[in-house]
Design an enzyme around this catalytic site. Structure first.
Site, PDB file in Angstrom:
ATOM      1  N   ASP A  82     -49.238  30.150  11.835  1.00  0.00           N
ATOM      2  CA  ASP A  82     -49.227  30.702  13.183  1.00  0.00           C
ATOM      3  C   ASP A  82     -48.628  29.714  14.189  1.00  0.00           C
ATOM      4  O   ASP A  82     -48.945  28.519  14.157  1.00  0.00           O
ATOM      5  CB  ASP A  82     -50.671  31.046  13.581  1.00  0.00           C
ATOM      6  N   HIS A  83     -47.785  30.207  15.072  1.00  0.00           N
ATOM      7  CA  HIS A  83     -47.298  29.438  16.223  1.00  0.00           C
ATOM      8  C   HIS A  83     -46.764  28.046  15.909  1.00  0.00           C
ATOM      9  O   HIS A  83     -47.167  27.067  16.540  1.00  0.00           O
ATOM     10  CB  HIS A  83     -48.398  29.283  17.281  1.00  0.00           C
ATOM     11  N   ASP A 104     -42.449  29.959  16.820  1.00  0.00           N
ATOM     12  CA  ASP A 104     -42.718  30.328  18.209  1.00  0.00           C
ATOM     13  C   ASP A 104     -41.852  29.477  19.128  1.00  0.00           C
ATOM     14  O   ASP A 104     -42.225  28.388  19.545  1.00  0.00           O
ATOM     15  CB  ASP A 104     -44.199  30.142  18.531  1.00  0.00           C
ATOM     16  N   GLU A 135     -41.487  35.460  18.466  1.00  0.00           N
ATOM     17  CA  GLU A 135     -42.192  35.896  19.684  1.00  0.00           C
ATOM     18  C   GLU A 135     -41.245  35.860  20.878  1.00  0.00           C
ATOM     19  O   GLU A 135     -40.421  34.964  21.015  1.00  0.00           O
ATOM     20  CB  GLU A 135     -43.399  34.986  19.954  1.00  0.00           C
ATOM     21  N   GLY A 182     -57.696  32.706  23.218  1.00  0.00           N
ATOM     22  CA  GLY A 182     -58.955  32.177  23.732  1.00  0.00           C
ATOM     23  C   GLY A 182     -59.918  33.307  24.060  1.00  0.00           C
ATOM     24  O   GLY A 182     -59.906  34.348  23.405  1.00  0.00           O
ATOM     25  N   GLY A 216     -53.991  37.295  20.243  1.00  0.00           N
ATOM     26  CA  GLY A 216     -55.127  37.289  21.177  1.00  0.00           C
ATOM     27  C   GLY A 216     -56.108  38.415  20.926  1.00  0.00           C
ATOM     28  O   GLY A 216     -56.568  39.080  21.850  1.00  0.00           O
ATOM     29  N   GLY A 217     -56.462  38.645  19.653  1.00  0.00           N
ATOM     30  CA  GLY A 217     -57.374  39.745  19.313  1.00  0.00           C
ATOM     31  C   GLY A 217     -58.799  39.540  19.818  1.00  0.00           C
ATOM     32  O   GLY A 217     -59.465  40.493  20.230  1.00  0.00           O
ATOM     33  N   THR A 218     -59.249  38.286  19.805  1.00  0.00           N
ATOM     34  CA  THR A 218     -60.642  38.003  20.160  1.00  0.00           C
ATOM     35  C   THR A 218     -61.000  38.554  21.539  1.00  0.00           C
ATOM     36  O   THR A 218     -60.328  38.246  22.521  1.00  0.00           O
ATOM     37  CB  THR A 218     -60.898  36.482  20.155  1.00  0.00           C
TER      38      THR A 218
HETATM   39 ZN   LIG Z   1     -51.098  33.721  18.981  1.00  0.00          ZN
END
Ligand SMILES: [Zn+2]
Length: 291
Positions: A82-83, A104, A135, A182, A216-218
């Site tokens: 990721d990223h 990213d 992205e 976050g 950013g699912g959280t």
């Molecule tokens: Zn992300």
């Protein structure tokens, strides 16, 4: 053999309006728990690591554990980086055996983002068995390596999104649509569903070619998640919630069992908690029974 790229499991997801969960792990116990939860739910799975854990655990170690777990699992599993903002590091993880790489370069100017993303795409496609995620725009929030103030966040422009995908040849695409990394500071985060739908329509209206990713699912409300799946979200990244679950479970276990010195019991508590979180996500994403 259940080693797959992210794109392979996202294409049927996008076509059939469900999404694959990409769950962030920082150690072996979490990785096992995530895999167990997905097996329980018969769901396709993406295991993801950020750059830092891939460095402190070692990408070769991570890939070895991933392969061991995936090869005996009855579900398809992808290992996603990721990223990564570093082209060379993307290549190293591709060499190591990750099956989805996210370059990213979204903080770079448009042309430079295209150049770096295309370089990673060309490299990974030459190896084979690896899909690449790019992205466009800025996902706000705080995360490993990247800190973006919320007011700085720029959403993905649909026309530019098409140009970006066409010129880079990227396999899966993460447009910035207002979701954040976050913990959301509000119960009603501003998410641009319409923009997501427009981008999906431009890219995937005849047939799904470039499935979309939601970062950013959280903390996203359940009805937001369902709506994002409807407008094209085929992969949801869930990181912060799993980190909080790990830390809180460990803290609570030790607080309640201060005289206990069997580390295995902490692992069991962590696994149970992570399995529950991942199982809930799989249900919301609609990927249960799709493996
Ligand atoms: Zn992300």
């Amino acid at each position: 053999m259940s080693i797959v790229t992210a794109k392979e499991i996202m294409l049927p997801a996008a076509e059939n309006k469900y999404a694959v969960g990409a769950f962030n792990i920082t150690n072996l116990v979490q990785m096992e728990a995530v895999v167990e939860a997905a097996i329980d739910k018969k769901a396709p799975l993406i295991i993801q690591t950020s750059v830092k854990p891939s460095q402190f655990l070692g990408r070769d170690v991570l890939v070895a554990i991933y392969r061991t777990l995936a090869e005996s699992a009855p579900i398809p599993i992808c290992l996603h980086l990721d990223h990564s903002t570093n082209v060379e590091y993307c290549k190293q993880c591709a060499d190591a055996g990750y099956t989805n790489i996210m370059i990213d370069a979204s903080k770079q100017p448009f042309e430079e983002n295209i150049r770096q993303t295309k370089e990673v795409v060309d490299y990974c496609h030459a190896i084979g068995g690896i899909s690449v995620e790019g992205e466009l725009g800025t996902v706000s929030g705080v995360e490993d390596q990247i800190k973006v103030a919320e007011d700085e966040a720029a959403l993905a422009n649909p026309t530019q999104a098409v140009e970006f995908v066409e010129r880079t040849g990227v396999d899966i695409f993460a447009p910035a649509i207002g979701t954040a990394h976050g913990v959301y500071k509000t119960k009603n985060p501003k998410v641009d569903f319409e923009r997501m739908g427009k981008i999906n329509q431009l890219l995937n209206s005849d047939e799904v070619k470039t499935p979309l990713v939601v970062h950013g699912g959280t903390g996203l409300p359940d009805d937001y998640i369902t709506k994002l799946v409807e407008v094209g979200g085929a992969k949801f990244n869930v990181s912060t919630e799993l980190k909080h679950t790990l830390i809180n479970t460990t803290y609570n276990y030790i607080s309640d069992n201060r005289e206990q010195y069997d580390p295995g019991k902490i692992d069991v508590a962590i696994k149970d908690a992570i399995r529950e979180v991942v199982g809930r996500w799989i249900d919301i994403l609609g990927s249960a029974g799709k493996a």
